[in-house]
Design a protein around this motif. Sequence first.
Motif, PDB file in Angstrom:
ATOM      1  N   PRO A   7       0.759  -1.225   0.051  1.00  0.00           N
ATOM      2  CA  PRO A   7      -0.002  -0.112   0.061  1.00  0.00           C
ATOM      3  C   PRO A   7       0.838   1.312   0.066  1.00  0.00           C
ATOM      4  CG  PRO A   7      -0.693  -1.531   1.921  1.00  0.00           C
ATOM      5  CD  PRO A   7       0.732  -1.756   1.371  1.00  0.00           C
ATOM      6  N   LEU A   8       0.480   2.206  -0.590  1.00  0.00           N
ATOM      7  CA  LEU A   8       1.224   3.662  -0.799  1.00  0.00           C
ATOM      8  C   LEU A   8       0.210   4.619  -0.016  1.00  0.00           C
ATOM      9  CD1 LEU A   8       3.468   5.506  -1.402  1.00  0.00           C
ATOM     10  CD2 LEU A   8       2.600   5.730  -3.738  1.00  0.00           C
ATOM     11  N   ILE A   9       0.300   4.911   1.050  1.00  0.00           N
ATOM     12  CA  ILE A   9      -0.690   5.916   2.008  1.00  0.00           C
ATOM     13  C   ILE A   9       0.034   6.929   2.201  1.00  0.00           C
ATOM     14  CG2 ILE A   9      -2.260   6.125   3.749  1.00  0.00           C
ATOM     15  CD1 ILE A   9      -2.425   2.774   3.771  1.00  0.00           C
ATOM     16  N   ARG A  10      -0.287   8.174   1.705  1.00  0.00           N
ATOM     17  CA  ARG A  10       0.301   9.425   2.123  1.00  0.00           C
ATOM     18  C   ARG A  10      -0.542  10.487   2.310  1.00  0.00           C
ATOM     19  NH1 ARG A  10       2.598  11.915  -2.042  1.00  0.00           N
ATOM     20  NH2 ARG A  10       1.132  11.139  -3.530  1.00  0.00           N
ATOM     21  N   PRO A  42       1.611  -8.092   3.290  1.00  0.00           N
ATOM     22  CA  PRO A  42       2.687  -8.519   4.181  1.00  0.00           C
ATOM     23  C   PRO A  42       2.998  -7.137   5.174  1.00  0.00           C
ATOM     24  CG  PRO A  42       3.312  -8.999   1.824  1.00  0.00           C
ATOM     25  CD  PRO A  42       2.153  -7.921   1.642  1.00  0.00           C
ATOM     26  N   GLU A  43       3.326  -7.556   6.495  1.00  0.00           N
ATOM     27  CA  GLU A  43       3.478  -6.593   7.538  1.00  0.00           C
ATOM     28  C   GLU A  43       4.808  -5.733   7.009  1.00  0.00           C
ATOM     29  OE1 GLU A  43       2.153  -4.850  10.838  1.00  0.00           O
ATOM     30  OE2 GLU A  43       1.345  -6.618   9.745  1.00  0.00           O
ATOM     31  N   SER A  44       5.517  -6.166   6.468  1.00  0.00           N
ATOM     32  CA  SER A  44       6.797  -5.168   6.094  1.00  0.00           C
ATOM     33  C   SER A  44       6.313  -4.176   5.006  1.00  0.00           C
ATOM     34  CB  SER A  44       8.075  -5.904   5.588  1.00  0.00           C
ATOM     35  OG  SER A  44       7.721  -6.599   4.484  1.00  0.00           O
ATOM     36  N   CYS A  45       5.136  -4.560   4.349  1.00  0.00           N
ATOM     37  CA  CYS A  45       4.688  -3.441   3.213  1.00  0.00           C
ATOM     38  C   CYS A  45       3.940  -2.342   3.771  1.00  0.00           C
ATOM     39  CB  CYS A  45       3.870  -4.224   2.334  1.00  0.00           C
ATOM     40  SG  CYS A  45       4.882  -5.514   1.271  1.00  0.00           S
ATOM     41  N   TRP A  46       3.911  -2.007   5.074  1.00  0.00           N
ATOM     42  CA  TRP A  46       3.037  -1.090   5.619  1.00  0.00           C
ATOM     43  C   TRP A  46       4.284   0.163   5.726  1.00  0.00           C
ATOM     44  CZ3 TRP A  46      -1.670  -0.589   5.392  1.00  0.00           C
ATOM     45  CH2 TRP A  46      -2.752  -1.604   5.265  1.00  0.00           C
ATOM     46  N   GLN A  47       5.322  -0.078   5.696  1.00  0.00           N
ATOM     47  CA  GLN A  47       6.382   0.941   5.739  1.00  0.00           C
ATOM     48  C   GLN A  47       6.378   2.000   4.891  1.00  0.00           C
ATOM     49  OE1 GLN A  47      10.397  -0.064   4.244  1.00  0.00           O
ATOM     50  NE2 GLN A  47       9.527  -2.068   3.824  1.00  0.00           N
TER      51      GLN A  47
END
Length: 515
Positions: A7-10, A42-47
Amino acid sequence: MKLKFAPLIRVSTETQEKQGESLRTQKKQIQGYVKNLNGVIPESCWQYSGQESATEGHERKKLEQLLTDSAKGIFDAVIVVDVSRWSRDNAQSKAGLEIFRENGIRFFSGTSEFDLYNPQSILFLGMSAEIGEFFARQGTQKSLLNRIERAKRNIPSSGKLPFGRLYDKTKNEWGIDEKKQKDLQWAANQYLEGESLQKIGKTLNMNFTNLWRILNHRSGVEWTIHFKSDKLNIDEFVKIKIPRLLPQETIEQIHQKSESNKTFTHGHIKHQYLLARTVFCSHCGYAMYGQTNNGSGIRYYRHARHRKIECDIGFWVPASDLEDAIMTHLFKIYGDIDEMQKSMLRAIPDNSKVEKLRDQKQAFGNELEKVEGKLQRVIESIADDLISTDEAKKVIEKIREREILLKGEIEKIRPQVENIPTKEQIHRRAKLIRRQLEVVYFRPGRLKKMTFDNKRKIIQTAFGGKDSEGARHGVYLSKPEKAGGPVTYEIKGIFEDVQGQLSKKKEKENSLTNR
């Protein structure tokens, strides 16, 4: 096998991130989209989520990390809530999509996939980025112009408030932080009495370079804000009127001391010259520099070479002889503090004339403030549509003419009054010199007990500044009129000028150096 989504959340501001509403809303939406697409995150992809400017031209570290990681097999697809969250810079958008194509990464907006090999998809994403870039740039322009207009109305609109000032938004009034003002007044007094800024800064828990900047540029009645944007072709300085922290006289003393420090502090020198940068040729006005004979080790002050004004470059004077003579004169003058103050007062050309000049400068300054106020009111009238641009142009031209005239008159007077000490300055400097001399007895024979640093402090105090004509204080030497004749000197400092000659013994030594 389920698709792994990144996800790309900005959000665009720190305030939005702290409030968390936009982040939480986007996260919840994306979780729903991914569930409908039968994918996983994946949990790491929330970064790649968090506060980051969506404004065109701004660096976006999270996006850069996303693009880098797209080649590592961490995820299969990128997902955004809507295409506006992807990019507002078409050039960066094209570059990013190309990286995704190269790494086989798919692209989703909500539950809709954009085929990165389909020309229509690329066109739509490009148009969205262009539209986003337009609105971002337009928003930046409006914001910057609004900040400039607020500044012109004397409202703070950029960064932190200047040191020691307060602003009441409800009353639109400036105020002063009294504690900080007292701290700055104490710092100014310490600095003018010879204390180092490093030590003063440590006492006040302030960075000394910032303290220097405040004393020299932020303690008066003006705060200059620079608004600049290369992409919008905006480059404007606006001066805001703010409450004064220090009297103008104190500020001028600080400027004089800062200028004096530039003269006296130029780093480590192999051979010590007590009068370094304070000895001048009386004929051409150029500074004479120190030089040591490698064979004998004798130090000299000699004339500079290759200057615009032709002069005798063979003019040499033994350093020890000149330094002893000058220090003896200063010791006699400074030994009696009352006589010293009288000597300083006699050095002022015409006190009544100086006071008149100061009053005239103040009057011009007051008139300039009124003119600047008129200009500000015209600008406000334009903003409120009370006056047309053509009408305002004629009025502004007349105001500008008056403004230029007043500034010119002030600049004519400034050097005539800034270099002349007031009675308060004279008393302050006399006390400082007295303290410096307390380490020894007030007799010439005790000069040998003074260290080089102590003597140097006295030299700096005596010769710091300029006279009413802008000439630097110091020792002005004249070459003997006849071969073997004495070298004459004139001491120009904060006291009345003193003239003298080197002793006969020294004249003989000097004649050997003028070959």
